[in-house]
Design a protein around this motif. Sequence first.
Motif, PDB file in Angstrom:
ATOM      1  N   LYS A 306     -34.570   5.640  18.010  1.00 43.47           N
ATOM      2  CA  LYS A 306     -33.880   6.324  19.104  1.00 43.47           C
ATOM      3  C   LYS A 306     -34.710   7.474  19.660  1.00 43.47           C
ATOM      4  CE  LYS A 306     -29.394   5.251  17.028  1.00 43.47           C
ATOM      5  NZ  LYS A 306     -28.183   5.815  16.373  1.00 43.47           N
ATOM      6  N   ARG A 307     -35.775   7.817  18.957  1.00 44.26           N
ATOM      7  CA  ARG A 307     -36.644   8.900  19.416  1.00 44.26           C
ATOM      8  C   ARG A 307     -38.092   8.586  19.084  1.00 44.26           C
ATOM      9  NH1 ARG A 307     -38.958  12.245  15.793  1.00 44.26           N
ATOM     10  NH2 ARG A 307     -38.189  12.318  13.639  1.00 44.26           N
ATOM     11  N   SER A 308     -38.988   9.318  19.673  1.00 44.05           N
ATOM     12  CA  SER A 308     -40.415   9.110  19.428  1.00 44.05           C
ATOM     13  C   SER A 308     -40.834   9.768  18.117  1.00 44.05           C
ATOM     14  CB  SER A 308     -41.217   9.698  20.588  1.00 44.05           C
ATOM     15  OG  SER A 308     -42.603   9.576  20.347  1.00 44.05           O
ATOM     16  N   LEU A 309     -41.845   9.198  17.469  1.00 40.05           N
ATOM     17  CA  LEU A 309     -42.433   9.816  16.284  1.00 40.05           C
ATOM     18  C   LEU A 309     -43.559  10.771  16.662  1.00 40.05           C
ATOM     19  CD1 LEU A 309     -42.834   7.065  13.514  1.00 40.05           C
ATOM     20  CD2 LEU A 309     -41.264   9.007  13.537  1.00 40.05           C
ATOM     21  N   THR A 310     -44.473  10.290  17.532  1.00 39.70           N
ATOM     22  CA  THR A 310     -45.651  11.061  17.910  1.00 39.70           C
ATOM     23  C   THR A 310     -45.941  10.827  19.389  1.00 39.70           C
ATOM     24  OG1 THR A 310     -47.314   9.317  17.597  1.00 39.70           O
ATOM     25  CG2 THR A 310     -46.635  10.512  15.631  1.00 39.70           C
ATOM     26  N   PRO A 378     -41.223  14.321   8.104  1.00 36.95           N
ATOM     27  CA  PRO A 378     -40.050  14.740   7.330  1.00 36.95           C
ATOM     28  C   PRO A 378     -38.786  14.925   8.163  1.00 36.95           C
ATOM     29  CG  PRO A 378     -41.688  16.507   7.490  1.00 36.95           C
ATOM     30  CD  PRO A 378     -42.335  15.275   8.010  1.00 36.95           C
ATOM     31  N   ASP A 379     -38.942  15.036   9.497  1.00 35.94           N
ATOM     32  CA  ASP A 379     -37.761  15.193  10.349  1.00 35.94           C
ATOM     33  C   ASP A 379     -37.162  13.849  10.776  1.00 35.94           C
ATOM     34  OD1 ASP A 379     -39.978  14.591  11.871  1.00 35.94           O
ATOM     35  OD2 ASP A 379     -39.323  15.743  13.613  1.00 35.94           O
ATOM     36  N   LEU A 380     -37.767  12.737  10.341  1.00 38.40           N
ATOM     37  CA  LEU A 380     -37.226  11.421  10.669  1.00 38.40           C
ATOM     38  C   LEU A 380     -35.962  11.174   9.856  1.00 38.40           C
ATOM     39  CD1 LEU A 380     -37.568   8.652  12.137  1.00 38.40           C
ATOM     40  CD2 LEU A 380     -38.828   7.884  10.110  1.00 38.40           C
ATOM     41  N   LYS A 381     -34.861  10.931  10.543  1.00 40.72           N
ATOM     42  CA  LYS A 381     -33.577  10.711   9.880  1.00 40.72           C
ATOM     43  C   LYS A 381     -33.209   9.225   9.924  1.00 40.72           C
ATOM     44  CE  LYS A 381     -31.782  15.250  11.289  1.00 40.72           C
ATOM     45  NZ  LYS A 381     -32.982  15.661  12.052  1.00 40.72           N
ATOM     46  N   GLU A 382     -32.397   8.824   8.987  1.00 28.79           N
ATOM     47  CA  GLU A 382     -31.927   7.444   8.964  1.00 28.79           C
ATOM     48  C   GLU A 382     -31.193   7.109  10.259  1.00 28.79           C
ATOM     49  OE1 GLU A 382     -31.982   3.790   7.347  1.00 28.79           O
ATOM     50  OE2 GLU A 382     -32.665   5.537   6.185  1.00 28.79           O
ATOM     51  N   SER A 383     -30.496   8.082  10.807  1.00 29.46           N
ATOM     52  CA  SER A 383     -29.751   7.864  12.047  1.00 29.46           C
ATOM     53  C   SER A 383     -30.667   7.660  13.244  1.00 29.46           C
ATOM     54  CB  SER A 383     -28.806   9.041  12.313  1.00 29.46           C
ATOM     55  OG  SER A 383     -29.535  10.254  12.408  1.00 29.46           O
ATOM     56  N   ASP A 384     -31.968   8.015  13.115  1.00 30.77           N
ATOM     57  CA  ASP A 384     -32.942   7.796  14.192  1.00 30.77           C
ATOM     58  C   ASP A 384     -33.374   6.331  14.271  1.00 30.77           C
ATOM     59  OD1 ASP A 384     -33.014  10.517  14.891  1.00 30.77           O
ATOM     60  OD2 ASP A 384     -34.575  10.935  13.403  1.00 30.77           O
ATOM     61  N   ILE A 385     -33.138   5.581  13.191  1.00 29.80           N
ATOM     62  CA  ILE A 385     -33.600   4.193  13.114  1.00 29.80           C
ATOM     63  C   ILE A 385     -32.466   3.274  13.551  1.00 29.80           C
ATOM     64  CG2 ILE A 385     -34.564   2.406  11.626  1.00 29.80           C
ATOM     65  CD1 ILE A 385     -35.544   4.682   9.768  1.00 29.80           C
ATOM     66  N   GLU A 386     -32.634   2.666  14.706  1.00 36.09           N
ATOM     67  CA  GLU A 386     -31.604   1.763  15.211  1.00 36.09           C
ATOM     68  C   GLU A 386     -31.667   0.403  14.513  1.00 36.09           C
ATOM     69  OE1 GLU A 386     -30.734  -0.248  19.492  1.00 36.09           O
ATOM     70  OE2 GLU A 386     -30.819   1.939  19.461  1.00 36.09           O
ATOM     71  N   GLN A 387     -32.901  -0.108  14.334  1.00 30.02           N
ATOM     72  CA  GLN A 387     -33.109  -1.378  13.649  1.00 30.02           C
ATOM     73  C   GLN A 387     -34.466  -1.366  12.967  1.00 30.02           C
ATOM     74  OE1 GLN A 387     -31.538  -5.183  15.629  1.00 30.02           O
ATOM     75  NE2 GLN A 387     -32.094  -3.953  17.386  1.00 30.02           N
TER      76      GLN A 387
END
Length: 458
Positions: A306-310, A378-387
């Motif tokens: 749902k968001r960019s990593l880099t 470290p700021d990547l959350k499970e809720s950021d992963i749609e699939q």
Amino acid sequence: MTSPITSMPETSASQAKTHVGILGGGITGLAAAYYLLRSGVQVTVVEARPQLGGLATYFDFGPFHWDKYYHCILTSDKPLQALIEDLGLSDELRWRETKVGFYAKSGLYSVSSSLEFLRFPLLSLWEKFRFGLGIIYASRIPDGRELEKISVSEWLIRIFGKGCYEKMWGPLLKCKLGSCREEASAAFIWATIARLYSTRDRDAGQKERLGYVRGGYRAVFTRLIEEIERMGGKLVTGAPVERIESRQDGGIDFVTNDGRMAFDRAVVTSPSHVAANLIPELSAEYVRRLKAVKYLGMVCTVLVLKRSLTRFYVTNLTTNDVPFTGVIEMTNLISLEETGGRHLVYLPKYIAPGDPLFEASDNEVWSLFKADLTKMFPDLKESDIEQRFIFREKLVQPLPVMHYSDIVPPMETGVPNLLLANTTQIINSTLNNNEMVKIARRAVDLTLKNAAPVAAMG
């Protein structure tokens, strides 16, 4: 497309055209079929899987379709661009300036310009100077065959220095080749450098520009299939070939569970290990060459976020303990319109075909990858992963070992009217779709050298 086989092509004395069978419906097989048909040859493509495209095929990610594995087009990819133009898709080509990142234990760094490289803390000023000179030197070597005599580590230390090797090249090689890295020749890394250096746009201050076709390879294959069928070509999917045999009249048969498919000539695009088991009439020497090729496979985790990593298209890893090869954030190359606003990230890992990771469950692979991905971000959350998806292929990239050119199987197999055209025949480059189109064109040229139907020979 026909799936499974519903009718068998036959060769008869009244047949007006040479009939060529192509085993494998990846980009090599389909490009060869397209150009053979344009030359007036009758063609049938036979693919074991239900979907055409091979390693370049697309996938239904739910909200959008995109390439199953990561691909890009370089400004120097002339044969691939020529195919795209021939298919009428040139107006769909999109070019974009991309950025490169490096991850080290000390953090994530952008190395997308000369100034950023000078600020890169991983290397000393002298090591940076030597690195820059080494890249320029390597990019000007016209042919890498002499480098097949030198191990990759020996050459990199000689050209870039021990410090640069230990801090950068060594970890990069471990990520890319794993335990196989000591078997690779210097030609492998030279080809990688030369290809990547060719993406630099001199008119844009040596910035990297990469491209893609709007709609991805799904758009390319859709048009290829349309053109092949419009010209009378046949596409047979879901049809594994069990054996390839020559006939007394000089023709070639594909033997399947449903019977025989008869051709005047044939082109096999399968991996060499597969071809060795399909063609019993090959000479012992040719089989030796086929089996001498070592392959790397791939396990690739793909994340729909749902968001960019880099802000980087590629993030290279200069630490030895990360279980994937790199981070490819595709939506830093392609438009978010392609993915319905989602961010698409590939985490590939190149491994030997017998690696236990191929037998691991999707959850086990993700657990392994996730642990290090969350250390990097470290700021990547499970809720950021749609699939998330896990893809596996055991025979992806031939390992360019020492003296690789001496073991490459030639296109002409020694069996009359039967050619081999696959990834093992890439010399002086790395695995990419441009090289496979180039190999397809070579196979077409060889096929057309003597294109009369076998029934008319006398």
